[in-house]
Write an enzyme that holds these catalytic residues in place. Structure first.
Site, PDB file in Angstrom:
ATOM      1  N   SER A 162     -23.783 -48.429  67.315  1.00 21.88           N
ATOM      2  CA  SER A 162     -24.180 -48.758  68.672  1.00 21.88           C
ATOM      3  C   SER A 162     -25.291 -49.818  68.607  1.00 21.88           C
ATOM      4  O   SER A 162     -25.176 -50.763  67.836  1.00 21.88           O
ATOM      5  CB  SER A 162     -24.626 -47.470  69.375  1.00 21.88           C
ATOM      6  OG  SER A 162     -24.542 -47.593  70.752  1.00 21.88           O
ATOM      7  N   ASP A 426     -13.389 -46.995  73.088  1.00 21.68           N
ATOM      8  CA  ASP A 426     -14.804 -47.146  73.437  1.00 21.68           C
ATOM      9  C   ASP A 426     -15.050 -48.427  74.246  1.00 21.68           C
ATOM     10  O   ASP A 426     -14.765 -49.524  73.771  1.00 21.68           O
ATOM     11  CB  ASP A 426     -15.613 -47.187  72.128  1.00 21.68           C
ATOM     12  CG  ASP A 426     -17.086 -47.491  72.349  1.00 21.68           C
ATOM     13  OD1 ASP A 426     -17.572 -47.324  73.488  1.00 21.68           O
ATOM     14  OD2 ASP A 426     -17.750 -47.897  71.367  1.00 21.68           O
ATOM     15  N   HIS A 451     -16.631 -44.265  70.419  1.00 25.42           N
ATOM     16  CA  HIS A 451     -17.875 -44.877  69.980  1.00 25.42           C
ATOM     17  C   HIS A 451     -18.332 -44.324  68.627  1.00 25.42           C
ATOM     18  O   HIS A 451     -18.505 -43.118  68.476  1.00 25.42           O
ATOM     19  CB  HIS A 451     -18.926 -44.561  71.047  1.00 25.42           C
ATOM     20  CG  HIS A 451     -20.094 -45.496  71.084  1.00 25.42           C
ATOM     21  ND1 HIS A 451     -19.976 -46.856  71.096  1.00 25.42           N
ATOM     22  CD2 HIS A 451     -21.432 -45.249  71.140  1.00 25.42           C
ATOM     23  CE1 HIS A 451     -21.186 -47.413  71.165  1.00 25.42           C
ATOM     24  NE2 HIS A 451     -22.081 -46.457  71.187  1.00 25.42           N
TER      25      HIS A 451
END
Ligand SMILES: *[C@@H]1O[C@H](CO)[C@@H](O)[C@H](O)[C@H]1NC(C)=O
Ligand SMILES: *[C@@H]1O[C@H](CO)[C@@H](O)[C@H](O)[C@H]1NC(C)=O
Ligand SMILES: *[C@@H]1O[C@H](CO)[C@@H](O)[C@H](O)[C@H]1NC(C)=O
Ligand SMILES: *[C@@H]1O[C@H](CO)[C@@H](O)[C@H](O)[C@H]1NC(C)=O
Ligand SMILES: *[C@@H]1O[C@H](CO)[C@@H](O)[C@H](O)[C@H]1NC(C)=O
Ligand SMILES: *[C@@H]1O[C@H](CO)[C@@H](O)[C@H](O)[C@H]1NC(C)=O
Length: 483
Positions: A162, A426, A451
């Protein structure tokens, strides 16, 4: 309409790919009990000013169970939440470390968790919160630890998922003399103000196995909008969505905040669909797109609106949340609190600041090809202004985001030895690297995965692509470590 407190929410969820998520109420980071000890590193406050010698203590963790002199050093990069020590025992990188004889380190990101560079998070102090300072923290940490532990002959590999996935890529780009290779999982390397693609991907992911699902969600969301037009419905809405206080929508920002908050429950399910996050202490991970879309297809439950209410009830139950607070003025008040230990200090205040000053990433409902409405870009930008002060407006945020892309290159990555895994379910993959840029800038698009899916511990129910992905990353790193 009076704009007295406005603003909106933004969310950061729970701690994820090691500390973050990019959305939602900032819940307390779930921490499970692990025995790894906190360690502290003396860090410079301002790496961009040689005349400033102030220092503070940054938290890090070590797992040296597998380390061999011939092995690499693995550095997991912390992100927009407390660094969760569960990652020192679990996760894909630990399985690589075991096979490669790696020393494992995790450095918490400045301003998050217990890594407090300043006495509070006043706007004045938040100027020391930036990705550039965080990268310089990593460089100083690596340099000092190399010396202290005698790691001079070993190659460093950085990991992150991320936002820290971006940091992993950017560390390799900006500090190629320090990082030998990087694994940048689900990294949205292209900063963007008006991130409309987020909800476009949510729509596509909902439709993947249930082609009618986005349409029923849209019907439900439209009905909710109609109900909101009349005050006499507010009691019903309050009850339907378990609101903590009777709904009171008197400004544009109230209205947008409410709709955004509700939509974020569904966005969150899509972003983390079927990710194996339980070891981090996350609740409700068994509510998946499949569960949501099955409910949305159940005519026996009533109208699409009634099914949607059932979806929200179901999610809240699984997360063990008692009620939803959609009071926008309360949110702003919490976000303005600059004390460590304040209600948004688990990351909400810090991360929104980073989005306002570096990344944007605002998940607006401005695109026509998605099911939600009511939270336009202006609502997101208004939050920057309402929480941090009068200087923020769209042109300022746009300028800041452009500067970020100028600094790091956005999608135009000029480097080598970086792996970019991205789950195609995602929404963040829309801002990531999904095609190979060269022989050693490798994209790994992961079918049916969400994710940071590659980072979590393996399990039988995971997307079938993951075992091969983990092997591919391992083989690639093995290969690069011989260079
Ligand atoms: C390192 O991780 C392994 C694998 O989970 C675990 O068994 C070991 O206890 C950890 N060592 C330390 C020092 O935390
Ligand atoms: C769609 O179905 C396949 C096969 O059952 C499954 O592996 C996949 O996870 C599903 N995708 C979504 C987004 O639910
Ligand atoms: C998820 O797990 C909880 C218990 O932790 C259970 O009550 C619930 O029925 C499960 N939901 C689904 C959709 O499997
Ligand atoms: C955001 O992007 C959408 C879709 O590209 C566009 O329709 C909308 O006008 C944009 N919003 C702003 C405020 O620029
Ligand atoms: C935004 O703020 C800047 C300086 O703070 C100002 O120069 C500019 O005119 C403002 N733009 C708008 C659209 O209000
Ligand atoms: C990128 O190259 C690797 C080989 O290095 C290959 O396995 C992979 O399929 C390629 N990825 C894409 C998205 O084409």
């Amino acid at each position: 309409m009076a704009y007295t407190h406005m603003l909106v929410m933004f969310f950061i969820g729970v701690s994820l790919c090691n500390g973050f998520i990019y959305r939602r109420f900032y819940a307390k980071s779930p921490q499970i009990s692990v025995t790894v000890q906190d360690q502290w590193f003396v860090q410079r406050l301002d790496h961009l000013n040689g005349a400033d010698s102030r220092v503070w203590k940054q938290r890090y963790f070590v797992n040296d169970s597998f380390t061999q002199d011939s092995g690499p050093v693995f550095l997991m990069i912390g992100g927009e939440g407390a660094a969760n020590p569960a990652w020192m025992t679990y996760g894909t990188w630990i399985t690589y470390a075991e096979k490669m004889g790696a020393l494992c380190l995790l450095l918490e990101h400045r301003f998050y968790g217990q890594s407090h560079p300043t006495e509070d998070m006043s706007v004045d102090n938040l100027r020391y919160l930036s990705s550039q300072q965080a990268l310089a923290d990593l460089a100083h940490f690596q340099t000092v630890m190399t010396e202290k532990l005698g790691l001079g002959s070993r190659k460093w590999v950085v990991f992150g998922g991320s936002y820290p996935g971006c940091l992993a890529a950017w560390y390799r780009i900006k500090f190629p003399h320090l990082a030998h290779a990087a694994v940048a999982s689900s990294a949205p390397v292209q900063a963007v103000v008006n991130f409309t693609e987020y909800l476009d991907v949510v729509q596509a992911s909902l439709a993947r196995n249930h082609s009618d699902c986005p349409r029923s969600v849209k019907l439900a969301s439209d009905t909710l909008l109609e109900l909101l037009a009349y005050k006499e419905n507010y009691e019903k809405i309050t009850k339907d969505f378990n609101l903590c206080k009777l709904l009171d929508v008197s400004s544009k920002m109230d209205f947008a905040f409410f709709l955004d908050t509700i939509a974020e429950y569904v966005m969150d399910i899509v972003q983390y669909n079927n990710d194996n996050r339980e070891f981090e202490g996350v609740k409700g991970t068994n509510v998946t797109i499949q569960v949501v879309c099955n409910i949305m297809a159940s005519e026996s439950l009533g109208s699409p609106y009634e099914r949607y209410v059932e979806v929200l009830q179901h999610i809240m139950k699984a997360k063990k949340e008692k009620c939803i607070d959609v009071r926008y003025h309360k949110y702003v008040q919490d976000m303005r609190d600059s004390r460590w230990g304040g209600p948004s200090s688990t990351g909400g205040r810090q991360w929104l600041y980073q989005t306002c000053t570096e990344f944007g990433y605002f998940q607006s409902s401005d695109s026509p090809s998605q099911p939600f409405s009511g939270f336009p870009l202006s609502y997101h930008v208004q939050q920057c202004y309402d929480i941090y002060g009068a200087d923020f407006n769209l042109s300022m945020v746009t300028g800041a985001v452009q500067q970020t892309n100028e600094n790091y290159g956005g999608l135009n990555v000029q480097a080598s030895r970086i792996i970019f895994p991205n789950g195609l379910i995602d929404p963040w993959h829309a801002l990531g690297i999904n095609t190979n840029l060269s022989i050693d800038l490798v994209a790994i698009p992961m079918q049916d995965a969400a994710h940071c899916a590659d980072m979590y511990p393996a399990r039988p129910e995971e997307p079938p692509v993951l075992p091969a992905v983990r092997r591919q990353i391992f083989d690639q790193l093995t290969n690069w470590l011989q260079l």
